[in-house]
Design a protein around this motif. Structure first.
Motif, PDB file in Angstrom:
ATOM      1  N   ILE A  98       0.803  -1.221   0.000  1.00  0.00           N
ATOM      2  CA  ILE A  98       0.000   0.000   0.000  1.00  0.00           C
ATOM      3  C   ILE A  98       0.837   1.273   0.000  1.00  0.00           C
ATOM      4  O   ILE A  98       0.438   2.297  -0.559  1.00  0.00           O
ATOM      5  CB  ILE A  98      -0.981   0.000   1.203  1.00  0.00           C
ATOM      6  CG1 ILE A  98      -1.930   1.206   1.100  1.00  0.00           C
ATOM      7  CG2 ILE A  98      -0.231  -0.028   2.516  1.00  0.00           C
ATOM      8  CD1 ILE A  98      -3.050   1.169   2.111  1.00  0.00           C
ATOM      9  N   ASP A  99       2.018   1.257   0.595  1.00  0.00           N
ATOM     10  CA  ASP A  99       2.839   2.463   0.670  1.00  0.00           C
ATOM     11  C   ASP A  99       3.802   2.613  -0.503  1.00  0.00           C
ATOM     12  O   ASP A  99       4.563   3.585  -0.556  1.00  0.00           O
ATOM     13  CB  ASP A  99       3.627   2.478   1.987  1.00  0.00           C
ATOM     14  CG  ASP A  99       2.719   2.601   3.203  1.00  0.00           C
ATOM     15  OD1 ASP A  99       1.714   3.333   3.113  1.00  0.00           O
ATOM     16  OD2 ASP A  99       3.004   1.956   4.226  1.00  0.00           O
ATOM     17  N   ARG A 100       3.777   1.676  -1.439  1.00  0.00           N
ATOM     18  CA  ARG A 100       4.704   1.742  -2.571  1.00  0.00           C
ATOM     19  C   ARG A 100       4.078   2.529  -3.725  1.00  0.00           C
ATOM     20  O   ARG A 100       2.856   2.473  -3.942  1.00  0.00           O
ATOM     21  CB  ARG A 100       5.082   0.332  -3.028  1.00  0.00           C
ATOM     22  CG  ARG A 100       5.760  -0.479  -1.956  1.00  0.00           C
ATOM     23  CD  ARG A 100       6.143  -1.861  -2.442  1.00  0.00           C
ATOM     24  NE  ARG A 100       7.224  -1.838  -3.420  1.00  0.00           N
ATOM     25  CZ  ARG A 100       7.882  -2.919  -3.816  1.00  0.00           C
ATOM     26  NH1 ARG A 100       7.559  -4.113  -3.322  1.00  0.00           N
ATOM     27  NH2 ARG A 100       8.861  -2.821  -4.698  1.00  0.00           N
ATOM     28  N   PRO A 101       4.882   3.240  -4.512  1.00  0.00           N
ATOM     29  CA  PRO A 101       4.345   4.018  -5.635  1.00  0.00           C
ATOM     30  C   PRO A 101       3.622   3.178  -6.677  1.00  0.00           C
ATOM     31  O   PRO A 101       2.749   3.690  -7.383  1.00  0.00           O
ATOM     32  CB  PRO A 101       5.594   4.681  -6.235  1.00  0.00           C
ATOM     33  CG  PRO A 101       6.595   4.708  -5.137  1.00  0.00           C
ATOM     34  CD  PRO A 101       6.324   3.479  -4.317  1.00  0.00           C
ATOM     35  N   VAL A 102       3.965   1.895  -6.787  1.00  0.00           N
ATOM     36  CA  VAL A 102       3.359   1.043  -7.816  1.00  0.00           C
ATOM     37  C   VAL A 102       2.140   0.282  -7.290  1.00  0.00           C
ATOM     38  O   VAL A 102       1.622  -0.596  -7.990  1.00  0.00           O
ATOM     39  CB  VAL A 102       4.396   0.040  -8.375  1.00  0.00           C
ATOM     40  CG1 VAL A 102       5.530   0.778  -9.071  1.00  0.00           C
ATOM     41  CG2 VAL A 102       4.933  -0.874  -7.269  1.00  0.00           C
ATOM     42  N   ASP A 134      -0.381   7.140  -8.665  1.00  0.00           N
ATOM     43  CA  ASP A 134      -1.005   6.242  -9.632  1.00  0.00           C
ATOM     44  C   ASP A 134      -0.983   6.841 -11.034  1.00  0.00           C
ATOM     45  O   ASP A 134      -0.716   6.139 -12.020  1.00  0.00           O
ATOM     46  CB  ASP A 134      -2.453   5.959  -9.226  1.00  0.00           C
ATOM     47  CG  ASP A 134      -2.572   5.363  -7.833  1.00  0.00           C
ATOM     48  OD1 ASP A 134      -1.558   4.894  -7.287  1.00  0.00           O
ATOM     49  OD2 ASP A 134      -3.697   5.384  -7.283  1.00  0.00           O
ATOM     50  N   GLN A 135      -1.274   8.131 -11.122  1.00  0.00           N
ATOM     51  CA  GLN A 135      -1.299   8.791 -12.424  1.00  0.00           C
ATOM     52  C   GLN A 135       0.084   8.827 -13.056  1.00  0.00           C
ATOM     53  O   GLN A 135       0.228   8.638 -14.269  1.00  0.00           O
ATOM     54  CB  GLN A 135      -1.837  10.219 -12.288  1.00  0.00           C
ATOM     55  CG  GLN A 135      -3.327  10.311 -12.039  1.00  0.00           C
ATOM     56  CD  GLN A 135      -3.773  11.765 -11.947  1.00  0.00           C
ATOM     57  OE1 GLN A 135      -3.816  12.342 -10.870  1.00  0.00           O
ATOM     58  NE2 GLN A 135      -4.070  12.356 -13.082  1.00  0.00           N
ATOM     59  N   TYR A 136       1.100   9.077 -12.259  1.00  0.00           N
ATOM     60  CA  TYR A 136       2.459   9.152 -12.805  1.00  0.00           C
ATOM     61  C   TYR A 136       2.871   7.814 -13.405  1.00  0.00           C
ATOM     62  O   TYR A 136       3.371   7.749 -14.539  1.00  0.00           O
ATOM     63  CB  TYR A 136       3.451   9.570 -11.722  1.00  0.00           C
ATOM     64  CG  TYR A 136       4.846   9.788 -12.268  1.00  0.00           C
ATOM     65  CD1 TYR A 136       5.239  11.039 -12.712  1.00  0.00           C
ATOM     66  CD2 TYR A 136       5.761   8.737 -12.360  1.00  0.00           C
ATOM     67  CE1 TYR A 136       6.507  11.252 -13.226  1.00  0.00           C
ATOM     68  CE2 TYR A 136       7.023   8.935 -12.885  1.00  0.00           C
ATOM     69  CZ  TYR A 136       7.403  10.195 -13.308  1.00  0.00           C
ATOM     70  OH  TYR A 136       8.656  10.389 -13.834  1.00  0.00           O
ATOM     71  N   VAL A 137       2.663   6.739 -12.660  1.00  0.00           N
ATOM     72  CA  VAL A 137       3.055   5.418 -13.157  1.00  0.00           C
ATOM     73  C   VAL A 137       2.255   5.074 -14.410  1.00  0.00           C
ATOM     74  O   VAL A 137       2.789   4.526 -15.378  1.00  0.00           O
ATOM     75  CB  VAL A 137       2.874   4.349 -12.065  1.00  0.00           C
ATOM     76  CG1 VAL A 137       3.162   2.955 -12.615  1.00  0.00           C
ATOM     77  CG2 VAL A 137       3.799   4.645 -10.881  1.00  0.00           C
ATOM     78  N   GLU A 138       0.973   5.414 -14.420  1.00  0.00           N
ATOM     79  CA  GLU A 138       0.146   5.139 -15.589  1.00  0.00           C
ATOM     80  C   GLU A 138       0.631   5.922 -16.806  1.00  0.00           C
ATOM     81  O   GLU A 138       0.689   5.395 -17.927  1.00  0.00           O
ATOM     82  CB  GLU A 138      -1.316   5.490 -15.284  1.00  0.00           C
ATOM     83  CG  GLU A 138      -2.291   5.085 -16.352  1.00  0.00           C
ATOM     84  CD  GLU A 138      -2.544   3.580 -16.379  1.00  0.00           C
ATOM     85  OE1 GLU A 138      -3.346   3.138 -17.227  1.00  0.00           O
ATOM     86  OE2 GLU A 138      -1.951   2.837 -15.569  1.00  0.00           O
ATOM     87  N   ALA A 139       0.990   7.178 -16.599  1.00  0.00           N
ATOM     88  CA  ALA A 139       1.454   8.019 -17.707  1.00  0.00           C
ATOM     89  C   ALA A 139       2.756   7.514 -18.290  1.00  0.00           C
ATOM     90  O   ALA A 139       2.989   7.608 -19.508  1.00  0.00           O
ATOM     91  CB  ALA A 139       1.619   9.462 -17.228  1.00  0.00           C
TER      92      ALA A 139
END
Length: 646
Positions: free
Chosen positions: A432-436, A487-492
């Protein structure tokens, strides 16, 4: 949309250099069928295949500055070239064309490498500074246009597509095991990696300078950035944000309509593309010509909503209805253009649609791509919101029930069986605390394809933790952002840049000499969206809340309130019609061919093929594995064994 290719530093005679450039650029004829241009001098070779859109009479490339010591070729469009040109002329620069290309060399003369900061556009640029014997490669902020490079034979080689490199550097035609594993996990190789050993992708928002002594400097000039979690609100009210967004979107659409040829638009029937068409209709004088793809399979078809929007907007419209058989038959052509494994067949109908657009006499289309990434539109964002709520009480039976409000458009939705939903979406709650965190279920599903790799290839990868691998490439500041921003950054950076804008965007449009433009990815729109508070994007379980407000008076109420339905196409079912497969499928997935290639375990793949042939592949994992394996084998057949270039 054009194609560029070239080299610097390679010890090639001028006569041989021209022939080499011709060989490279001819592989990119589909990107620019309207003519070729070349510049050859000591230490440099530039080539260009042109798709004429702006300045049809004098805009041929390469383009030079007044002194003739700075040259450029580029693929894409500089949308604010009119304003840049006026400013540069006022500062004493003299132009010899009316093209957007020419502003690049004058901006470089004035600002050096910071010229990219002034550009509003989608571009891949190669610029040669003869005074300093220096090559500069630059790629647009979001990664809309591709650019690849490699070092070989004493120089640096670059091109819009990898095939232009392989035709003169056959030693680079080797699939890279790590790039393959990345594609089968993250849906595409992660920049700067590619599917081919020794070939690199210039990441979005980066500039690479190769100096006279051969040294390189890679600089990131732009990125998706978000406020720290404790930053003060950027807007005083949602009304203020709505008005600012409307004005910004209208201006982005206005700029991206600039062309000296007719411009069309894709219309999916959803909010994003409908909003683009409505803004063209409501705020410009441009005639609206729209195009849609429909499916024989009702599960994937959105033609009812498309027809409703056509009636509402009164557009001149064309619909292309696609069958499973057509998708299967066209798949090898997709792979030749994608130059990477793909896990879905969804790009194929878009490739077929772009062919229809070209037949209708259009070269340019505006699309709704990017709105979901900028304004929080995907189910993945809402799913992650629920999973974070659930993770606070992992034993709760009631919190995961909120997932039942997602994926209603899927015939085999993972939320229909509560027990399965808890098992599927419960994956990775410990992260839960990880960027991914938001992407763990998707990547866990897709990376099951790695189980089909041959023991030898798996051994060559060594120990590999996909989550840790991806996080190593994320900015350190991401730990200070709000969850949705992460979430948005990883998706982008993953799905958008590496897959949607590539295999499903640039490559399928360029395959038929079509330029796609994406107003929602105007960098000003992205920067605006990134400043928004989370609840302006995802409010409760309503996605793209602010965008819906900004477009509300332009669209029918049912379109404004319609739940997001991602664009999809039949996957494994496209290759087995009544249990029968096209000859290339049986060939590529035969035991003999699989054994010779060495990428996959023939026995395990055989079981998967039998399952798909029987129509029993209903889950994402099976479908993605089958498509990923088949596309990898087609890559090997065309680029490695066939040494193909077209």
């Amino acid at each position: 949309m054009c194609g560029i290719a070239g080299f610097s530093g390679a010890p090639i005679e001028v006569g041989d250099a021209r022939r080499t450039l011709e060989t490279m650029i001819h592989t990119l004829h589909h990107r620019g069928p309207d003519g070729y241009g070349f510049h050859v001098a000591a230490g440099i070779g530039l080539a260009h295949a042109r798709l004429s859109i702006i300045d049809l009479a004098t805009g041929d490339q390469p383009i030079r500055n007044e002194c003739g010591d700075v040259w450029t070729v580029f693929n894409g469009e500089i949308f604010n070239y009119v304003e840049l040109r006026a400013d540069l002329i006022a500062r004493g620069h003299r132009f010899y064309t009316q093209s957007d290309t020419e502003v690049i060399v004058h901006l470089y003369d004035r600002y050096g490498d910071a010229f990219v900061d002034h550009l509003n556009g989608q571009f891949a640029i190669a610029l040669w500074d003869a005074r300093r014997q220096r090559l500069v490669l630059a790629r647009d902020r979001a990664g809309i246009r591709p650019l690849f490079h490699t070092r070989a034979r004493g120089g640096v080689w670059f091109a819009s597509e990898i095939k232009a490199l392989l035709v003169v550097l056959p030693e680079r035609a080797t699939l890279d095991p790590r790039g393959l594993a990345e594609a089968l996990t993250f849906w595409a190789p992660v920049d700067p990696d590619t599917s081919f050993a020794g070939v690199h992708s210039l990441p979005p928002g980066h500039l690479l300078a190769i100096e006279a002594d051969g040294s390189e400097t890679l600089r990131q000039y732009w990125d998706w950035t978000f406020p720290d979690r404790d930053a003060a609100p950027a807007f005083t009210s949602i009304e203020e944000a709505t008005a600012e967004l409307r004005a910004l979107l209208v201006d982005a659409v206005r700029l991206q309509l600039r062309a000296d040829v007719p411009v069309g638009a894709y219309l999916s029937g959803g909010l994003d593309s409908s909003g683009i068409v409505a803004m063209i209709r409501g705020f410009t004088d441009t005639p609206v010509r729209t195009f849609s793809v429909a499916f024989e399979d009702a599960e994937f078809d959105e033609s009812e909503h498309q027809r409703a929007m056509v009636r509402h907007l009164g557009t001149d419209h064309t619909t292309l209805t696609v069958s499973r058989r057509q998708i299967g038959e066209a798949f090898p052509r997709l792979v030749r253009h994608a130059e990477a494994p793909v896990l879905r067949t969804a790009p194929v109908p878009m490739m077929l649609l772009s062919a229809r657009v070209r037949e209708e006499g259009y070269k340019v289309v505006l699309t709704g791509e990017g709105a979901d990434e900028v304004f929080g539109g995907y189910d993945l964002f809402r799913e992650a919101k629920v999973r974070r709520f659930w993770a606070r009480q992992p034993q709760s039976r009631f919190r995961p029930l909120l997932l039942g409000r997602l994926y209603g458009y899927l015939e085999n939705s993972p939320v229909r069986n509560p027990a399965f939903a808890q098992s599927f979406f419960g994956q990775g709650l410990e992260h839960i605390d990880r960027p991914v965190f938001a992407h763990v279920p998707r990547w866990t599903t897709s990376q099951r394809a790695l189980n089909f790799l041959s023991p030898e290839l798996r051994a060559s990868l060594g120990p590999w933790d996909p989550l840790a691998f991806y996080e190593q490439r994320l900015p350190s500041a991401i730990s200070n952002w709000r969850p949705l921003a992460r979430d948005q950054y990883v998706e982008a950076k993953s799905l958008l840049a590496a897959y949607l804008l590539a295999a499903q965007g640039d490559r399928v449009a360029a395959s038929n000499s079509i330029e796609g433009r994406v107003p929602y990815l105007d960098h000003r729109v992205i920067e605006f969206g990134n400043r928004l508070p989370e609840h302006y994007k995802v409010r409760g379980m309503t996605e793209k809340y602010l965008l819906r407000r900004a477009l509300a008076d332009l669209l029918p109420d049912d379109i404004v309130k319609r739940t997001k339905q991602p664009y999809r196409a039949p996957d494994s079912a496209s290759f087995f019609i009544d249990g029968k497969a096209p000859a290339f499928v049986d060939d590529m997935l035969s035991t003999e061919r699989l054994r010779k290639s060495g990428y996959f375990d023939p026995v395990m793949v055989g079981r998967l093929v039998d399952k798909c042939r029987a129509g029993k592949a209903t889950g994402f994992a099976d479908n993605q594995a089958l498509v990923g394996i088949l596309s990898t084998m087609l890559l090997d057949e065309h680029f490695v064994r066939g040494r193909g270039a077209t």
